[in-house]
Design a protein around this motif. Structure first.
Motif, PDB file in Angstrom:
ATOM      1  N   LYS A   3      38.472  41.819  30.538  1.00 43.40           N
ATOM      2  CA  LYS A   3      38.521  42.555  31.748  1.00 43.40           C
ATOM      3  C   LYS A   3      38.927  43.661  31.208  1.00 43.40           C
ATOM      4  O   LYS A   3      39.763  43.940  30.659  1.00 43.40           O
ATOM      5  N   TYR A 118      31.613  50.454  39.583  1.00 39.94           N
ATOM      6  CA  TYR A 118      32.391  50.178  40.199  1.00 39.94           C
ATOM      7  C   TYR A 118      33.205  50.153  41.330  1.00 39.94           C
ATOM      8  O   TYR A 118      33.071  51.210  41.593  1.00 39.94           O
ATOM      9  N   VAL A 145      34.581  40.175  45.641  1.00 41.07           N
ATOM     10  CA  VAL A 145      34.029  39.650  44.850  1.00 41.07           C
ATOM     11  C   VAL A 145      32.860  39.119  44.973  1.00 41.07           C
ATOM     12  O   VAL A 145      31.384  39.275  44.195  1.00 41.07           O
ATOM     13  N   PRO A 151      31.369  44.535  39.455  1.00 44.08           N
ATOM     14  CA  PRO A 151      33.112  44.336  39.110  1.00 44.08           C
ATOM     15  C   PRO A 151      33.353  44.576  40.268  1.00 44.08           C
ATOM     16  O   PRO A 151      33.422  46.532  40.615  1.00 44.08           O
ATOM     17  N   ALA A 172      37.335  41.650  38.044  1.00 43.88           N
ATOM     18  CA  ALA A 172      36.609  42.586  36.892  1.00 43.88           C
ATOM     19  C   ALA A 172      37.742  43.401  36.410  1.00 43.88           C
ATOM     20  O   ALA A 172      37.629  43.152  34.551  1.00 43.88           O
TER      21      ALA A 172
END
Ligand SMILES: Cc1nc(C(=O)O)sc1CCOP(=O)(O)O
Length: 197
Positions: A3, A118, A145, A151, A172
């Protein structure tokens, strides 16, 4: 995947203050975003030089909006609704790492289609940074998500006790602005967030 913990400067602090905080906290975070909307490219470059001089790793630095500064310094860029599009930037600079701030499923998909590495989605919880705009909530985060493969980092009003619910939604990582940069003791706060990872 591990994470991610991103922190974001407020744009209301001096270069000295940002550098003092960043040089203390960098071992505990994965990314430090320079969100300095009123600074010129030259002022941002000066901030970048100071951060690097004080040992903040280049790999952890992310410049908001300014593709030029990101390219010159070889750091990541975070694009917003007022920025060049992800697609344009990735077409010109395929190896540049690009994050994109999104506020809906459509925007998240567009970022993914454009080649974003991301996205950051928010604001998930109520925050003084977005006064008057209702938070989108943890359910909406989970939907984002589920809608993209890149992510998704959650942002907005995130406090340490929120972190488990953010992980449950599948994010993430987290991105935090005031909880760190406006804290009396930023180092203590980043450690409190880190304990939740
Ligand atoms: C910079 C930013 N972007 C948001 C978005 O929803 O895109 S919310 C936000 C502010 C986050 O600040 P804090 O951690 O202090 O709530």
């Amino acid at each position: 995947m591990k994470k991610q913990f991103h922190v974001i400067s407020t744009g209301r602090q001096s270069t000295e203050q940002v550098v003092a905080i960043a040089s203390q906290i960098h071992p505990y975070v994965d990314a430090i975003h320079l969100r300095e909307k009123t600074k010129t490219a030259k002022e941002l470059a000066e901030m970048m030089e100071e951060l690097l001089f004080h040992g903040v790793p280049k790999e952890k630095l992310v410049v908001n909006d300014r593709v030029d500064v990101a390219i010159v310094y070889g750091v990541k860029v975070q694009l917003a609704f007022h920025s060049l599009s992800v697609r344009q930037v990735k077409e010109c600079f395929p190896s540049l790492s690009v994050g994109c701030s999104v506020h809906s499923q459509d925007e998240a998909k567009e970022a993914e289609d454009g080649g974003a590495d991301y996205c950051i989605y928010g604001h998930v919880f109520p925050t003084a940074s977005k006064r008057g705009v209702p938070p989108r909530g943890i359910e909406a985060l989970a939907q984002i998500v589920g809608a993209v493969r890149i992510p998704v980092i959650a942002i907005g009003g995130i406090q340490p006790h929120h972190v488990p619910s953010v992980w449950e939604a599948g994010a993430a990582g987290i991105a935090v602005m005031s909880g760190v940069f406006c804290a009396e003791d930023p180092l203590r706060e980043v450690k409190r967030y880190r304990q939740m990872f």
